[in-house]
Design a protein around this motif. Structure first.
Motif, PDB file in Angstrom:
ATOM      1  N   GLY A   1       1.032   8.868  -3.807  1.00 21.60           N
ATOM      2  CA  GLY A   1       0.319   7.783  -3.117  1.00 21.60           C
ATOM      3  C   GLY A   1       0.328   7.937  -1.614  1.00 21.60           C
ATOM      4  O   GLY A   1      -0.671   7.679  -0.947  1.00 21.60           O
ATOM      5  N   LYS A   2       1.457   8.346  -1.057  1.00 25.16           N
ATOM      6  CA  LYS A   2       1.558   8.497   0.405  1.00 25.16           C
ATOM      7  C   LYS A   2       0.679   9.630   0.913  1.00 25.16           C
ATOM      8  O   LYS A   2       0.052   9.506   1.957  1.00 25.16           O
ATOM      9  CB  LYS A   2       3.010   8.761   0.819  1.00 25.16           C
ATOM     10  CG  LYS A   2       3.917   7.579   0.640  1.00 25.16           C
ATOM     11  CD  LYS A   2       3.636   6.560   1.690  1.00 25.16           C
ATOM     12  CE  LYS A   2       4.652   5.432   1.596  1.00 25.16           C
ATOM     13  NZ  LYS A   2       4.407   4.385   2.543  1.00 25.16           N
ATOM     14  N   VAL A   3       0.627  10.725   0.165  1.00 21.75           N
ATOM     15  CA  VAL A   3      -0.180  11.862   0.607  1.00 21.75           C
ATOM     16  C   VAL A   3      -1.664  11.505   0.559  1.00 21.75           C
ATOM     17  O   VAL A   3      -2.401  11.771   1.504  1.00 21.75           O
ATOM     18  CB  VAL A   3       0.115  13.115  -0.252  1.00 21.75           C
ATOM     19  CG1 VAL A   3      -0.841  14.246   0.081  1.00 21.75           C
ATOM     20  CG2 VAL A   3       1.551  13.571  -0.043  1.00 21.75           C
ATOM     21  N   SER A   4      -2.107  10.858  -0.516  1.00 21.84           N
ATOM     22  CA  SER A   4      -3.524  10.487  -0.606  1.00 21.84           C
ATOM     23  C   SER A   4      -3.876   9.420   0.432  1.00 21.84           C
ATOM     24  O   SER A   4      -4.974   9.418   0.990  1.00 21.84           O
ATOM     25  CB  SER A   4      -3.866   9.993  -2.012  1.00 21.84           C
ATOM     26  OG  SER A   4      -3.159   8.814  -2.310  1.00 21.84           O
ATOM     27  N   GLU A   5      -2.941   8.505   0.699  1.00 19.14           N
ATOM     28  CA  GLU A   5      -3.161   7.487   1.726  1.00 19.14           C
ATOM     29  C   GLU A   5      -3.275   8.143   3.102  1.00 19.14           C
ATOM     30  O   GLU A   5      -4.143   7.783   3.903  1.00 19.14           O
ATOM     31  CB  GLU A   5      -2.006   6.495   1.721  1.00 19.14           C
ATOM     32  CG  GLU A   5      -2.134   5.363   2.712  1.00 19.14           C
ATOM     33  CD  GLU A   5      -0.932   4.429   2.657  1.00 19.14           C
ATOM     34  OE1 GLU A   5      -0.536   3.959   3.734  1.00 19.14           O
ATOM     35  OE2 GLU A   5      -0.409   4.182   1.569  1.00 19.14           O
ATOM     36  N   PHE A   6      -2.429   9.122   3.357  1.00 15.71           N
ATOM     37  CA  PHE A   6      -2.462   9.834   4.630  1.00 15.71           C
ATOM     38  C   PHE A   6      -3.781  10.584   4.790  1.00 15.71           C
ATOM     39  O   PHE A   6      -4.396  10.557   5.856  1.00 15.71           O
ATOM     40  CB  PHE A   6      -1.285  10.809   4.715  1.00 15.71           C
ATOM     41  CG  PHE A   6      -1.316  11.696   5.928  1.00 15.71           C
ATOM     42  CD1 PHE A   6      -1.054  11.181   7.182  1.00 15.71           C
ATOM     43  CD2 PHE A   6      -1.624  13.040   5.814  1.00 15.71           C
ATOM     44  CE1 PHE A   6      -1.094  11.991   8.304  1.00 15.71           C
ATOM     45  CE2 PHE A   6      -1.672  13.854   6.927  1.00 15.71           C
ATOM     46  CZ  PHE A   6      -1.404  13.329   8.168  1.00 15.71           C
ATOM     47  N   MET A   7      -4.232  11.241   3.737  1.00 14.77           N
ATOM     48  CA  MET A   7      -5.491  11.978   3.807  1.00 14.77           C
ATOM     49  C   MET A   7      -6.674  11.024   3.985  1.00 14.77           C
ATOM     50  O   MET A   7      -7.636  11.344   4.674  1.00 14.77           O
ATOM     51  CB  MET A   7      -5.678  12.848   2.558  1.00 14.77           C
ATOM     52  CG  MET A   7      -4.664  13.976   2.449  1.00 14.77           C
ATOM     53  SD  MET A   7      -4.562  15.005   3.924  1.00 14.77           S
ATOM     54  CE  MET A   7      -6.121  15.827   3.838  1.00 14.77           C
ATOM     55  N   GLY A   8      -6.606   9.844   3.378  1.00  9.99           N
ATOM     56  CA  GLY A   8      -7.654   8.846   3.575  1.00  9.99           C
ATOM     57  C   GLY A   8      -7.704   8.365   5.011  1.00  9.99           C
ATOM     58  O   GLY A   8      -8.783   8.168   5.577  1.00  9.99           O
ATOM     59  N   ASP A   9      -6.528   8.170   5.612  1.00  4.91           N
ATOM     60  CA  ASP A   9      -6.466   7.756   7.015  1.00  4.91           C
ATOM     61  C   ASP A   9      -7.017   8.844   7.936  1.00  4.91           C
ATOM     62  O   ASP A   9      -7.694   8.548   8.921  1.00  4.91           O
ATOM     63  CB  ASP A   9      -5.041   7.412   7.414  1.00  4.91           C
ATOM     64  CG  ASP A   9      -4.541   6.133   6.766  1.00  4.91           C
ATOM     65  OD1 ASP A   9      -5.379   5.341   6.292  1.00  4.91           O
ATOM     66  OD2 ASP A   9      -3.302   5.929   6.743  1.00  4.91           O
ATOM     67  N   VAL A  10      -6.736  10.091   7.606  1.00  8.80           N
ATOM     68  CA  VAL A  10      -7.264  11.202   8.402  1.00  8.80           C
ATOM     69  C   VAL A  10      -8.787  11.227   8.302  1.00  8.80           C
ATOM     70  O   VAL A  10      -9.489  11.408   9.304  1.00  8.80           O
ATOM     71  CB  VAL A  10      -6.650  12.547   7.938  1.00  8.80           C
ATOM     72  CG1 VAL A  10      -7.370  13.726   8.564  1.00  8.80           C
ATOM     73  CG2 VAL A  10      -5.168  12.597   8.274  1.00  8.80           C
TER      74      VAL A  10
END
Length: 80
Positions: free
Chosen positions: A23-32
């Motif tokens: 979840g954190k990795v996908s959230e980070f990529m979404g923010d990017v």
């Protein structure tokens, strides 16, 4: 086997997923992705001219029509 071998990057990716969670990795990529889109939108707005939203410049007329008036003296004002 060098530093850029795909097996090394696979291990680094698995460790990152274990540490941060999926979840954190996908959230980070979404923010990017949102940041990149906002940057592109900002750059596109800078390229467009601002004159479409601004009011047109108004020029002042320098030729004014002044009707001649005779000044009233203070003595004439008192006598009236």
């Amino acid at each position: 086997m060098g530093m850029w071998d795909w097996k090394h990057w696979l291990i680094v990716g698995v460790i990152a997923l274990l540490l941060f969670g999926k979840g954190k990795v996908s959230e980070f990529m979404g923010d990017v992705a949102k940041g990149i889109k906002a940057f592109k939108k900002g750059m596109a707005e800078d390229d467009t001219p601002k004159s479409s939203t601004a009011e047109p410049v108004k020029s002042l007329e320098h030729q004014q029509t002044v009707s001649p008036q005779t000044p009233v003296s203070q003595t004439e004002q008192k006598s009236n």
